[in-house]
Enzyme design. Structure first.
Site, PDB file in Angstrom:
ATOM      1  N   GLU A   1      -3.987 -25.257  21.056  1.00 52.23           N
ATOM      2  CA  GLU A   1      -5.332 -25.741  20.748  1.00 52.23           C
ATOM      3  C   GLU A   1      -5.393 -27.261  20.789  1.00 52.23           C
ATOM      4  OE1 GLU A   1      -5.852 -22.211  17.403  1.00 52.23           O
ATOM      5  OE2 GLU A   1      -6.002 -24.311  16.824  1.00 52.23           O
TER       6      GLU A   1
ATOM      7  N   SER B   1       3.112 -36.017   6.587  1.00 52.65           N
ATOM      8  CA  SER B   1       2.435 -34.990   5.787  1.00 52.65           C
ATOM      9  C   SER B   1       3.299 -34.704   4.572  1.00 52.65           C
ATOM     10  CB  SER B   1       2.256 -33.709   6.614  1.00 52.65           C
ATOM     11  OG  SER B   1       1.390 -33.960   7.678  1.00 52.65           O
ATOM     12  N   LEU B   2       2.926 -35.254   3.437  1.00 53.01           N
ATOM     13  CA  LEU B   2       3.759 -35.123   2.241  1.00 53.01           C
ATOM     14  C   LEU B   2       3.374 -33.881   1.432  1.00 53.01           C
ATOM     15  CD1 LEU B   2       5.920 -37.218   1.890  1.00 53.01           C
ATOM     16  CD2 LEU B   2       4.526 -38.346   0.155  1.00 53.01           C
TER      17      LEU B   2
ATOM     18  N   CYS C   1      -5.634 -26.482  12.789  1.00 57.00           N
ATOM     19  CA  CYS C   1      -4.770 -26.059  13.883  1.00 57.00           C
ATOM     20  C   CYS C   1      -4.218 -24.661  13.621  1.00 57.00           C
ATOM     21  CB  CYS C   1      -3.655 -27.060  14.117  1.00 57.00           C
ATOM     22  SG  CYS C   1      -2.204 -26.855  13.111  1.00 57.00           S
TER      23      CYS C   1
HETATM   24  S1  SF4 Z   1       2.567 -26.968  12.636  1.00 55.57           S
HETATM   25 FE1  SF4 Z   1       2.305 -26.041  10.609  1.00 55.57          FE
HETATM   26  S2  SF4 Z   1       4.299 -25.021  10.208  1.00 55.57           S
HETATM   27 FE2  SF4 Z   1       4.621 -26.521  11.848  1.00 55.57          FE
HETATM   28  S3  SF4 Z   1       5.285 -28.396  10.822  1.00 55.57           S
HETATM   29 FE3  SF4 Z   1       3.046 -28.543  11.097  1.00 55.57          FE
HETATM   30  S4  SF4 Z   1       2.209 -27.764   9.173  1.00 55.57           S
HETATM   31 FE4  SF4 Z   1       4.345 -27.069   9.248  1.00 55.57          FE
END
Ligand code: SF4
Length: 365
Positions: free
Chosen positions: A101, A229-230, A348
Site C-alpha cells: 500500500e 516509533s517508540l 498501513c
Molecule cells: S510494519 Fe507493523 S509489524 Fe512491522 S515494524 Fe512496522 S509497526 Fe511493526
C-alpha cells in the site's frame, strides 16, 4: 551528493522492467536503441512520470508498445479517496502475489506520500495490521521508487485541490520495517535523491528500533530524517507491543538515536500512537519526556486509527490532550497529528487486510 556505492541487483524475485533496473542500466533493456532514446526514457521514468507509455510522446510507437507490458512492477488493484479528495490510497499487487500500500496526503504547502518497503513484516508489533500478515518478501528498490512515481503520475493526471501538484515529501512508514530491508531501501533513497532529485531532507525513514540500521543510516551521505516509533517508554510495556524490543531495548534505541543526531545534525522524531489505558498514562508521559528532552526530539502523538477488530482502543480526545499537555509541562516538544483516511482503512496494512479478507488490527507506524 554523489556516492560511490551502487547497489543494483540483489534481486529476490528475478524480474526486469524499466523501474526494476537501476537508472544507469536502462540500456540493458533497450540494447538496439540509440543512447538518446534511453535518456528520453529515463526522463519519463524519473523526471515526468506518466501512468501509461502512451504519454511518452517523444518515443516511437513501436518502442512504447514494447515497454507497455512491464512499465510498472505492479498492478493497481484498488484506489480509494477520503478527506474530500486530499487523501488517496493505492493497493498495488505484485505479479508474484504480494500486495502493498501507499497513501498520499495533500496539504496546503506539501503532498506527503507514505510508502511501503516490504510486503508484510516479520516484526509482529501487536497493534499493527501489517504485522498480522507475517513476512512475504523484501521490496526491490525499483518497487519502492515506483510507488513514488505512480503517485506523482497520478497527481499530474488528477491534482489535489489546494496542494502542490507533485510529491514533495516521502515517509517510509507504510508496510514493512525499512531498516530490515536495508540494501534495497538504501538504493531506493539513492535513486530518489540522486536521480529523481528529491531533497534528502524531505524524506523520512521510520523504524521501530532496528539499531544497526539506525547507525548505518546515520553514516550515509544524505541527510534524510529518522522517525523512531517508540510507543512505550519502559521495556516491559514496549516489549509487549514491539517484540523487537527484546533484542534492542530502549537504552540501545536511544543511544542509536543519539548517534544519528550527533552524526547527521538532524533531530530524530519520536512517534507515539496513543492507545487507551495502554500507553496514554501520566506515568508513560513522565518516562517519555526526559527521553525526548535528552534527544532534543519532537514527539508526534498519533491518535490510534480505529477499526472494529482492534483489540486496543484509541485514547479519548481528553486523554490525548492531557498526555500532550503533560509532556509540554515537562519540557518536551509534542504535537498531536491529524488522522487521515479513517474512512478508507488509512493505516498501513488495513486496506490489504480488508481486501484479502484477513483480520486487520490498526497499524500505527
Ligand atoms: S510494519 Fe507493523 S509489524 Fe512491522 S515494524 Fe512496522 S509497526 Fe511493526
Amino acid at each position: 551528493m554523489p556516492t560511490e556505492l551502487r547497489i543494483v541487483s540483489d534481486d529476490p524475485v528475478d524480474r526486469d522492467g524499466p523501474y526494476l533496473v537501476a537508472p544507469e542500466e536502462l540500456e540493458r533493456l533497450l540494447p538496439d536503441e540509440p543512447s538518446f532514446r534511453v535518456d528520453q526514457l529515463r526522463e519519463w521514468l524519473y523526471d515526468k512520470p506518466v501512468t501509461t507509455t502512451e504519454g511518452m510522446v517523444n518515443l516511437p510507437v513501436a518502442l512504447r508498445e514494447r515497454l507497455d507490458d512491464n512499465l510498472w512492477p505492479f498492478e493497481v488493484e484498488q484506489v480509494q479517496e477520503a478527506d474530500g479528495g486530499r487523501t488517496r490510497k493505492w493497493l498495488f499487487r505484485m505479479p508474484d502475489g504480494p500486495a502493498i500500500e501507499a497513501v498520499l496526503m495533500g496539504y496546503r504547502t506539501r503532498t506527503t506520500l507514505c510508502i511501503s518497503s516490504q510486503a508484510g513484516c516479520a516484526l509482529g508489533c501487536t497493534f499493527c495490521a501489517t504485522g498480522q500478515f507475517g513476512f512475504e518478501r523484501n521490496l526491490l528498490a525499483g518497487e519502492i521508487v515506483a510507488q513514488v512515481q505512480w503517485a506523482e503520475a497520478s497527481l499530474r493526471n488528477q491534482p489535489m485541490r489546494n496542494s502542490p501538484d507533485h510529491v514533495t515529501n516521502i515517509v517510509y512508514m507504510g508496510m514493512g520495517e525499512p531498516l530490515a530491508n536495508y540494501r534495497q531501501v538504501r538504493e531506493s533513497l539513492r535513486r530518489l535523491i540522486e536521480v529523481k532529485g528529491m531533497g534528502a531532507r524531505r524524506i523520512t525513514v521510520s523504524t521501530v528500533g532496528v539499531v544497526p540500521g539506525m547507525r548505518r543510516l546515520a553514516d550515509e551521505p544524505w541527510q534524510v530524517g529518522l522517525a523512531v516509533s517508540l510507543h512505550a517508554a519502559e521495556d516491559t510495556l514496549r516489549s509487549s507491543l514491539i517484540p523487537l524490543n527484546d533484542r534492542h531495548p530502549l537504552e540501545e534505541v536511544e543511544e542509536a538515536a543519539q548517534y544519528f543526531f550527533d552524526t547527521t545534525g538532524r533531530r530524530v522524531s519520536i512517534e507515539w500512537t496513543l492507545m487507551d489505558g495502554v500507553n496514554d498514562t501520566d506515568e508513560q508521559a513522565d518516562l517519555l519526556a526526559p527521553v525526548a528532552r535528552r534527544l532534543d526530539a519532537h514527539i508526534n502523538l498519533i491518535p490510534m486509527n480505529p477499526t472494529p477488530l482492534t483489540e486496543d482502543r484509541p485514547s479519548s480526545d481528553d486523554r490525548v490532550e492531557a498526555f500532550r499537555d503533560r509532556l509540554l509541562a515537562l519540557g518536551a516538544n509534542a504535537t498531536v497529528r491529524t488522522i487521515r483516511g479513517q474512512s478508507i482503512d488509512g493505516a498501513c496494512g488495513q486496506l490489504r487486510a480488508a481486501t484479502d479478507g484477513r483480520t486487520g488490527l490498526t497499524s500505527s507506524r
